[in-house]
Scaffold this active site. Structure first.
Site, PDB file in Angstrom:
ATOM      1  N   MET A  98      57.386  31.625  59.679  1.00 43.54           N
ATOM      2  CA  MET A  98      57.986  30.691  60.637  1.00 43.54           C
ATOM      3  C   MET A  98      58.533  31.378  61.895  1.00 43.54           C
ATOM      4  SD  MET A  98      57.255  27.959  59.176  1.00 43.54           S
ATOM      5  CE  MET A  98      58.152  26.701  60.059  1.00 43.54           C
ATOM      6  N   ASN A 115      45.946  32.348  60.491  1.00 44.52           N
ATOM      7  CA  ASN A 115      47.079  31.476  60.161  1.00 44.52           C
ATOM      8  C   ASN A 115      46.531  30.192  59.544  1.00 44.52           C
ATOM      9  OD1 ASN A 115      49.765  30.436  60.173  1.00 44.52           O
ATOM     10  ND2 ASN A 115      49.286  29.261  62.018  1.00 44.52           N
ATOM     11  N   HIS A 117      47.541  26.097  59.380  1.00 42.93           N
ATOM     12  CA  HIS A 117      48.422  25.103  59.992  1.00 42.93           C
ATOM     13  C   HIS A 117      48.123  23.737  59.379  1.00 42.93           C
ATOM     14  CE1 HIS A 117      51.033  23.452  63.034  1.00 42.93           C
ATOM     15  NE2 HIS A 117      50.129  22.527  63.271  1.00 42.93           N
TER      16      HIS A 117
END
Ligand code: GRF
Length: 194
Positions: A98, A115, A117
């Protein structure tokens, strides 16, 4: 047999994606070894998961890097870069990490950082992606594995999977249904790349 790639995961919270990746590696579903977990939040459940799975967990806590009593982002990023470099990663997976990755780390590792998402990017970047999708009255949600670039949640897409939003869905119910899809999507993306 091909040499296993060295994979490092960065996470801040629950760590269910981290665990899914670690198990896939342990069961040789992906040609990788998870050589370390880096976490920025003391007490995060992901740290316990790493210990349980026998994976070296490194806490790099931003609260330990202060200048004049204020967070020293540069010092934190340098410490993180040092840890990352020592782990010699072939691939870095952000999994609920985060914080925004700083320039120095991106310069060195930007060619190998993924990443996940919880949205159908390019829609709903940033925080509270599920709430954003629900508020917008979307009929479907999903998740996206993408390369990390300086702009948040904006890098080239590796893999995206969707799931319907039900009439009575809340953020919590949607999150619960999305998690297993995230795990499968991250693993499929890693299979594709490794
Ligand atoms: C996931 O929703 C992921 O898409 C987002 O952060 C969450 C992490 O979940 N980036 P977990 O900690 O892996 O359970």
């Amino acid at each position: 047999m091909k040499k296993k790639k060295r994979l490092v995961v960065l996470a801040s919270g629950e760590g269910s994606n981290f665990e899914a990746i670690a198990l896939a590696a342990a069961h040789a579903e992906i040609a990788a070894e998870v050589v370390g977990l880096l976490c920025n939040r003391a007490g995060a459940p992901v740290l316990e998961r790493a210990t349980r799975l026998g994976i070296a967990a490194h806490l790099v806590d931003p609260n330990h890097y202060l200048r004049d009593g204020k967070p020293d982002r540069e010092a934190y990023e340098s410490a993180l870069l040092e840890r990352l470099t020592a782990l010699r990663p072939d691939l870095i997976c952000l999994a609920g990490y985060m914080r925004i990755i700083g320039d120095e780390i991106l310069e060195k590792f930007g060619d190998r950082m993924l990443n996940i998402h919880p949205s159908l990017l390019p829609k709903y970047r940033g925080l509270n992606a599920l709430k954003q999708a629900l508020d917008a009255g979307e009929k479907k949600a999903g998740c996206t594995v993408h390369w990390v670039i300086p702009a948040v949640d904006a890098g080239p897409i590796v893999l995206q999977r969707e799931l319907p939003i039900l009439d009575n869905d809340t953020e919590a119910s949607l999150r619960d249904r999305l998690r297993p899809l995230e795990h499968a999507t991250y693993i499929e993306a890693l299979k594709k790349l490794l």
